[in-house]
Design a protein around this motif. Structure first.
Motif, PDB file in Angstrom:
ATOM      1  N   LEU A   1       0.812  -1.212   0.000  1.00  0.00           N
ATOM      2  CA  LEU A   1       0.000   0.000   0.000  1.00  0.00           C
ATOM      3  C   LEU A   1       0.848   1.266   0.000  1.00  0.00           C
ATOM      4  O   LEU A   1       0.460   2.277  -0.605  1.00  0.00           O
ATOM      5  CB  LEU A   1      -0.958  -0.018   1.188  1.00  0.00           C
ATOM      6  CG  LEU A   1      -1.971  -1.175   1.166  1.00  0.00           C
ATOM      7  CD1 LEU A   1      -2.886  -1.110   2.369  1.00  0.00           C
ATOM      8  CD2 LEU A   1      -2.778  -1.172  -0.130  1.00  0.00           C
ATOM      9  N   GLN A   2       2.008   1.232   0.650  1.00  0.00           N
ATOM     10  CA  GLN A   2       2.876   2.412   0.623  1.00  0.00           C
ATOM     11  C   GLN A   2       3.473   2.589  -0.777  1.00  0.00           C
ATOM     12  O   GLN A   2       3.605   3.702  -1.273  1.00  0.00           O
ATOM     13  CB  GLN A   2       3.984   2.298   1.678  1.00  0.00           C
ATOM     14  CG  GLN A   2       3.491   2.170   3.116  1.00  0.00           C
ATOM     15  CD  GLN A   2       2.517   3.266   3.520  1.00  0.00           C
ATOM     16  OE1 GLN A   2       2.733   4.445   3.239  1.00  0.00           O
ATOM     17  NE2 GLN A   2       1.442   2.882   4.195  1.00  0.00           N
ATOM     18  N   ARG A   3       3.839   1.480  -1.400  1.00  0.00           N
ATOM     19  CA  ARG A   3       4.402   1.566  -2.749  1.00  0.00           C
ATOM     20  C   ARG A   3       3.353   2.059  -3.747  1.00  0.00           C
ATOM     21  O   ARG A   3       3.657   2.888  -4.620  1.00  0.00           O
ATOM     22  CB  ARG A   3       4.939   0.195  -3.174  1.00  0.00           C
ATOM     23  CG  ARG A   3       5.659   0.198  -4.498  1.00  0.00           C
ATOM     24  CD  ARG A   3       6.271  -1.154  -4.826  1.00  0.00           C
ATOM     25  NE  ARG A   3       7.372  -1.491  -3.928  1.00  0.00           N
ATOM     26  CZ  ARG A   3       8.273  -2.436  -4.216  1.00  0.00           C
ATOM     27  NH1 ARG A   3       8.198  -3.107  -5.348  1.00  0.00           N
ATOM     28  NH2 ARG A   3       9.245  -2.709  -3.370  1.00  0.00           N
ATOM     29  N   SER A   4       2.128   1.561  -3.628  1.00  0.00           N
ATOM     30  CA  SER A   4       1.088   1.978  -4.570  1.00  0.00           C
ATOM     31  C   SER A   4       0.698   3.438  -4.353  1.00  0.00           C
ATOM     32  O   SER A   4       0.401   4.155  -5.320  1.00  0.00           O
ATOM     33  CB  SER A   4      -0.138   1.073  -4.447  1.00  0.00           C
ATOM     34  OG  SER A   4      -0.741   1.173  -3.174  1.00  0.00           O
ATOM     35  N   ALA A   5       0.720   3.893  -3.088  1.00  0.00           N
ATOM     36  CA  ALA A   5       0.437   5.309  -2.826  1.00  0.00           C
ATOM     37  C   ALA A   5       1.541   6.187  -3.402  1.00  0.00           C
ATOM     38  O   ALA A   5       1.271   7.241  -3.995  1.00  0.00           O
ATOM     39  CB  ALA A   5       0.280   5.544  -1.334  1.00  0.00           C
ATOM     40  N   ALA A   6       2.793   5.764  -3.245  1.00  0.00           N
ATOM     41  CA  ALA A   6       3.915   6.537  -3.780  1.00  0.00           C
ATOM     42  C   ALA A   6       3.853   6.632  -5.297  1.00  0.00           C
ATOM     43  O   ALA A   6       4.286   7.633  -5.885  1.00  0.00           O
ATOM     44  CB  ALA A   6       5.235   5.907  -3.343  1.00  0.00           C
ATOM     45  N   ALA A   7       3.284   5.603  -5.940  1.00  0.00           N
ATOM     46  CA  ALA A   7       3.144   5.604  -7.390  1.00  0.00           C
ATOM     47  C   ALA A   7       1.897   6.358  -7.854  1.00  0.00           C
ATOM     48  O   ALA A   7       1.667   6.477  -9.064  1.00  0.00           O
ATOM     49  CB  ALA A   7       3.099   4.167  -7.908  1.00  0.00           C
ATOM     50  N   GLY A   8       1.097   6.849  -6.902  1.00  0.00           N
ATOM     51  CA  GLY A   8      -0.106   7.583  -7.243  1.00  0.00           C
ATOM     52  C   GLY A   8      -1.260   6.716  -7.697  1.00  0.00           C
ATOM     53  O   GLY A   8      -2.216   7.206  -8.296  1.00  0.00           O
ATOM     54  N   ILE A   9      -1.198   5.432  -7.379  1.00  0.00           N
ATOM     55  CA  ILE A   9      -2.243   4.508  -7.814  1.00  0.00           C
ATOM     56  C   ILE A   9      -3.397   4.454  -6.812  1.00  0.00           C
ATOM     57  O   ILE A   9      -4.562   4.387  -7.195  1.00  0.00           O
ATOM     58  CB  ILE A   9      -1.648   3.102  -8.022  1.00  0.00           C
ATOM     59  CG1 ILE A   9      -0.577   3.135  -9.128  1.00  0.00           C
ATOM     60  CG2 ILE A   9      -2.741   2.097  -8.386  1.00  0.00           C
ATOM     61  CD1 ILE A   9       0.178   1.831  -9.286  1.00  0.00           C
ATOM     62  N   THR A  10      -3.077   4.469  -5.508  1.00  0.00           N
ATOM     63  CA  THR A  10      -4.102   4.400  -4.459  1.00  0.00           C
ATOM     64  C   THR A  10      -3.898   5.542  -3.473  1.00  0.00           C
ATOM     65  O   THR A  10      -2.793   6.085  -3.359  1.00  0.00           O
ATOM     66  CB  THR A  10      -4.022   3.065  -3.693  1.00  0.00           C
ATOM     67  OG1 THR A  10      -2.740   2.967  -3.050  1.00  0.00           O
ATOM     68  CG2 THR A  10      -4.202   1.873  -4.621  1.00  0.00           C
ATOM     69  N   PRO A  11      -4.955   5.907  -2.714  1.00  0.00           N
ATOM     70  CA  PRO A  11      -4.787   6.899  -1.640  1.00  0.00           C
ATOM     71  C   PRO A  11      -3.839   6.372  -0.581  1.00  0.00           C
ATOM     72  O   PRO A  11      -3.682   5.157  -0.397  1.00  0.00           O
ATOM     73  CB  PRO A  11      -6.206   7.051  -1.082  1.00  0.00           C
ATOM     74  CG  PRO A  11      -7.121   6.538  -2.148  1.00  0.00           C
ATOM     75  CD  PRO A  11      -6.359   5.465  -2.865  1.00  0.00           C
ATOM     76  N   SER A  12      -3.195   7.262   0.127  1.00  0.00           N
ATOM     77  CA  SER A  12      -2.280   6.849   1.199  1.00  0.00           C
ATOM     78  C   SER A  12      -3.065   6.372   2.413  1.00  0.00           C
ATOM     79  O   SER A  12      -4.193   6.817   2.670  1.00  0.00           O
ATOM     80  CB  SER A  12      -1.357   8.006   1.605  1.00  0.00           C
ATOM     81  OG  SER A  12      -2.110   9.097   2.066  1.00  0.00           O
ATOM     82  N   VAL A  13      -2.480   5.449   3.160  1.00  0.00           N
ATOM     83  CA  VAL A  13      -3.088   4.928   4.379  1.00  0.00           C
ATOM     84  C   VAL A  13      -2.039   4.916   5.473  1.00  0.00           C
ATOM     85  O   VAL A  13      -0.840   4.874   5.207  1.00  0.00           O
ATOM     86  CB  VAL A  13      -3.649   3.498   4.178  1.00  0.00           C
ATOM     87  CG1 VAL A  13      -4.768   3.508   3.167  1.00  0.00           C
ATOM     88  CG2 VAL A  13      -2.556   2.533   3.770  1.00  0.00           C
TER      89      VAL A  13
END
Length: 273
Positions: free
Chosen positions: A257-269
């Motif tokens: 989830l941190q990697r996907s947020a950093a890539a702008g794919i998902t909201p940060s959690v």
């Protein structure tokens, strides 16, 4: 906090029916009656966003949209090693760039992993396709590439397909962590998370102690899988992380989830660890 009956939504796949058999059939001491709904994960991901179930199996990739209303339980889910999604095609020369790619859901962990893996590659089109239609669709040329999960890793050769990538191998090689696929969530205010964790953990333990008890239930819902494929499916997806996420399981969820947020794919959690 617990209602007269709890609503539970999981997939009809053998790992879920194995894990939840005892709970669903009233065999777990102290647990309430359970109203069971079977649905594929692409359905439960969006149904959970509407608050439709008290306990629900969803993709880890969907958690950023759900954690305001649900709490992640440390048991009952699907994580592991050597169990990742596969990227399939008819020939090893097939490129992802410019391809029509069939995926099992736009908020599935499989598709999130595909997007992370395929960074820099630009498919021409992404189509969300029911899971059971992906391999036949690639085989007959409707799609150039298919992203598959579940028992497909045991059966894709039957369709004359080859694996361009094993996203589990890619993930484990890159992170050293297990792959976080399916999570069990408890709806806040509907069920006590600690109680739900105990019920599910007991259901897992009972399944392992007496696997024959759940066999009829599993096979009745296994969507025409042969018994040997059913057993392979259970052996792969029901493991130490099903009983207890532990630090490695939570670290895997954080990494995804941190990697996907950093890539702008998902909201940060907020991290779990």
């Amino acid at each position: 906090m617990t209602s007269v009956a709890l609503s539970l939504a999981v997939s009809p796949c053998p790992n879920d029916t194995f894990v939840f058999h005892a709970l669903v059939h009233g065999l777990v001491h102290g647990a309430p009656e359970v109203n069971l709904t079977f649905a594929d994960v692409d359905v439960t991901n969006t149904a959970a966003e509407r608050g439709e179930f008290d306990l629900v199996k969803v993709s880890y990739a969907a958690l950023p949209w759900l954690l305001d209303d649900y709490e992640l339980l440390p048991t009952g889910g699907a994580l592991g090693r050597g169990c990742g999604p596969l990227v399939l095609a008819r020939t090893p020369e097939q490129e992802v760039t410019g391809a029509t790619v069939a995926v099992p859901g736009d908020r599935t962990t499989a598709y999130l992993l595909f997007r992370l893996w395929a960074e820099g590659k630009q498919p021409a089109k992404i189509e969300v396709v029911p899971f059971h239609q992906i391999m036949p669709g690639v085989a007959d040329g409707r799609y150039d590439v298919g992203l598959v999960i579940h028992e497909a890793r045991f059966t894709y050769q039957r369709f004359g397909l080859i694996a361009l990538a094993d996203l589990g191998e890619w993930w484990e090689g890159d992170t050293g962590l297990p792959i976080p696929l399916g999570a069990i969530l408890a709806r806040k205010g509907a069920v006590d998370p600690a109680q739900a964790t105990e019920w599910i953990r007991n259901s897992v333990s009972m399944a392992w102690a007496n696997p024959a008890a759940s066999q009829e239930f599993i096979l009745a819902n296994a969507q025409e899988m042969e018994p040997e494929v059913v057993q392979q499916h259970i052996d792969l997806y029901v493991n130490e992380f099903t009983l207890e996420l532990g630090r490695d399981g939570l670290a895997a969820a954080d990494a995804l989830l941190q990697r996907s947020a950093a890539a702008g794919i998902t909201p940060s959690v907020k991290p779990f660890l």
